[in-house]
Design a protein around this motif. Sequence first.
Motif, mmCIF file in Angstrom:
data_model
loop_
_atom_site.group_PDB
_atom_site.id
_atom_site.type_symbol
_atom_site.label_atom_id
_atom_site.label_comp_id
_atom_site.label_asym_id
_atom_site.label_seq_id
_atom_site.Cartn_x
_atom_site.Cartn_y
_atom_site.Cartn_z
ATOM 1 N N PHE A 326 2.990 -32.754 -23.053
ATOM 2 C CA PHE A 326 3.768 -33.411 -24.097
ATOM 3 C C PHE A 326 5.144 -33.778 -23.548
ATOM 4 N N LEU A 327 5.522 -35.029 -23.735
ATOM 5 C CA LEU A 327 6.872 -35.480 -23.408
ATOM 6 C C LEU A 327 7.659 -35.648 -24.704
ATOM 7 N N MET A 328 8.954 -35.437 -24.631
ATOM 8 C CA MET A 328 9.837 -35.577 -25.801
ATOM 9 C C MET A 328 9.353 -34.689 -26.952
ATOM 10 N N ALA A 329 9.066 -33.435 -26.632
ATOM 11 C CA ALA A 329 8.466 -32.542 -27.626
ATOM 12 C C ALA A 329 9.234 -31.249 -27.841
ATOM 13 N N CYS A 330 10.103 -30.879 -26.919
ATOM 14 C CA CYS A 330 10.677 -29.532 -26.958
ATOM 15 C C CYS A 330 11.607 -29.308 -28.145
ATOM 16 N N HIS A 331 12.170 -30.385 -28.696
ATOM 17 C CA HIS A 331 13.071 -30.221 -29.836
ATOM 18 C C HIS A 331 12.320 -29.854 -31.113
ATOM 19 N N ARG A 332 10.996 -30.025 -31.111
ATOM 20 C CA ARG A 332 10.201 -29.672 -32.288
ATOM 21 C C ARG A 332 8.973 -28.855 -31.880
ATOM 22 N N ILE A 333 9.177 -27.973 -30.918
ATOM 23 C CA ILE A 333 8.042 -27.255 -30.352
ATOM 24 C C ILE A 333 7.386 -26.315 -31.360
ATOM 25 N N ARG A 334 8.158 -25.802 -32.304
ATOM 26 C CA ARG A 334 7.555 -24.914 -33.301
ATOM 27 C C ARG A 334 6.559 -25.679 -34.175
ATOM 28 N N ASP A 335 6.923 -26.876 -34.592
ATOM 29 C CA ASP A 335 6.010 -27.684 -35.406
ATOM 30 C C ASP A 335 4.773 -28.083 -34.609
ATOM 31 N N ILE A 336 4.974 -28.426 -33.341
ATOM 32 C CA ILE A 336 3.846 -28.874 -32.524
ATOM 33 C C ILE A 336 2.879 -27.725 -32.248
ATOM 34 N N ASP A 362 18.804 -26.599 -11.115
ATOM 35 C CA ASP A 362 18.727 -25.565 -12.151
ATOM 36 C C ASP A 362 17.462 -25.691 -13.000
ATOM 37 N N GLN A 363 16.396 -26.201 -12.399
ATOM 38 C CA GLN A 363 15.112 -26.251 -13.103
ATOM 39 C C GLN A 363 14.708 -24.845 -13.544
ATOM 40 N N ARG A 364 14.099 -24.773 -14.731
ATOM 41 C CA ARG A 364 13.667 -23.474 -15.251
ATOM 42 C C ARG A 364 12.329 -23.626 -15.961
ATOM 43 N N GLU A 365 11.468 -22.621 -15.823
ATOM 44 C CA GLU A 365 10.198 -22.607 -16.545
ATOM 45 C C GLU A 365 10.211 -21.481 -17.570
ATOM 46 N N ILE A 366 9.810 -21.801 -18.780
ATOM 47 C CA ILE A 366 9.690 -20.813 -19.854
ATOM 48 C C ILE A 366 8.205 -20.713 -20.186
ATOM 49 N N ARG A 367 7.613 -19.559 -19.924
ATOM 50 C CA ARG A 367 6.168 -19.397 -20.051
ATOM 51 C C ARG A 367 5.821 -18.550 -21.269
ATOM 52 N N GLY A 368 4.681 -18.882 -21.861
ATOM 53 C CA GLY A 368 4.213 -18.130 -23.016
ATOM 54 C C GLY A 368 2.837 -18.614 -23.419
ATOM 55 N N THR A 369 2.520 -18.456 -24.693
ATOM 56 C CA THR A 369 1.284 -18.989 -25.262
ATOM 57 C C THR A 369 1.661 -19.878 -26.440
ATOM 58 N N VAL A 370 0.685 -20.594 -26.976
ATOM 59 C CA VAL A 370 1.014 -21.494 -28.078
ATOM 60 C C VAL A 370 1.515 -20.727 -29.303
ATOM 61 N N ILE A 376 10.035 -17.519 -28.033
ATOM 62 C CA ILE A 376 10.692 -17.280 -26.740
ATOM 63 C C ILE A 376 11.838 -18.269 -26.538
ATOM 64 N N ILE A 377 11.603 -19.524 -26.891
ATOM 65 C CA ILE A 377 12.654 -20.533 -26.735
ATOM 66 C C ILE A 377 13.810 -20.253 -27.683
ATOM 67 N N ASP A 378 13.501 -19.839 -28.909
ATOM 68 C CA ASP A 378 14.576 -19.485 -29.847
ATOM 69 C C ASP A 378 15.424 -18.348 -29.286
ATOM 70 N N ARG A 379 14.778 -17.431 -28.614
ATOM 71 C CA ARG A 379 15.484 -16.259 -28.087
ATOM 72 C C ARG A 379 16.264 -16.582 -26.814
ATOM 73 N N GLU A 380 15.658 -17.367 -25.926
ATOM 74 C CA GLU A 380 16.277 -17.617 -24.621
ATOM 75 C C GLU A 380 17.080 -18.913 -24.573
ATOM 76 N N GLY A 381 16.856 -19.791 -25.548
ATOM 77 C CA GLY A 381 17.543 -21.076 -25.528
ATOM 78 C C GLY A 381 16.827 -22.081 -24.645
#
Length: 401
Positions: A326-336, A362-370, A376-381
């Motif tokens: 998904f591109l242009m998706a991280c701002h609404r990742i909870r809904d997706i 400063d590339q970063r990967e945030i890993r988890g499950t759907v 995780i993103i809410d917690r880590e930013g």
Amino acid sequence: MSNNKLLSNFSLRIGKLLDDDDEFNTTIFVGGNKSSSIIKTFKAHSILLKINSSYFENVLKNDNNNEYTKKIYLENISPPVFEVILKFMYTGKISMENRTRDDIIELLEAAEELKLDELSEFLQDHLMQKKDCVINDNNDNNDNTQNLCHVTNKLSHSNKRGNIRLVGAGPGDPKLLTLSAYQAIQEADLILSDKLVSEEVLELIPKHTEVFIAAKKFCANVEAAQAELNRVGLDALNLGKYVVRLKQGDPFLFGRGGEEFLFYQSHGYIPQVIPGVSSCMSAPLLANIPVTHRGVASQFLVCTGTGKKNTIPEIPAYNPIRTTVFLMACHRIRDITKDLMEKGNYPSDCPCVVIEKASFMDQREIRGTVSTIADIIDREGHTPPGTFVVGHACTVLSKQL
């Protein structure tokens, strides 16, 4: 000895440098586009290129390559035409004998692209006057001799037709630009960009080049910002300028490149499109995620996370052997992710990764499950831009580490 004779002898000696393979420091690769599939290599001296052509001056001035021999690519000029032009730059001479009108027009187009102003003016005048002549012929009494300094009745530059390229700027790291993209940036009279293109890429633009950066495309002003870019580009084209529209990633992948192509086409300009490295492929790769992997993922799907008028797009159904990006998706990742589980039937433990600022230091990967990635993103930013990758390919290499 007359001044004319001295100049003639000097020109002859300079011309002999063309045959000197020991002292050249620039290699020029000419041809290779649709109209000239043959590529020919020419050797030249950078100092002579720069003093004759502001195009070469700009390209060589901004070349950060530390190698002794510089490399330049001219895909829009045919090798026979460039051979004539290169000889002109070394000798100041060009024979017009037996040249057809089409030959002269092709020479003129090349001279315009290389910003050889004197040659362009001479060729324009020749087309208007329909003369057959040789510039700076050694015979001072030859009626067919005409010095560039005395060319008159010049064709107005206002008649010059502009051209435009839609250029993919890649994911952000300027080292991932294609050679064609870099060359287009160096040649442009005007660069059109938006705030999605990285500062590192924009820093490659020559200082003298005009740059227009549109306002950030928030959902409330996206149409106005796009219309402004189109208007500025069209105005420049009508003035005969060479316009480059820089677009993040690849122009035709969720970048409105097709819409811009149709806009300029409707006004009589056919854009040339230069591909770019899209984050849909480069971001997973840079995060050690193979979007296809034997026995794990045999399909690869690219989706937008932002539909028309900022809506949530239709969610694809779950397929265990497919990687979905998904591109242009991280701002609404909870809904997706909610829709992935509820509408797409994705298992809650399906692996996923958010890759932010792909290709940057400063590339970063945030890993988890759907089911966990949003928390995780809410917690880590999260720092945009980001690419959201879903599927079992996300863990296939990390399991081996």
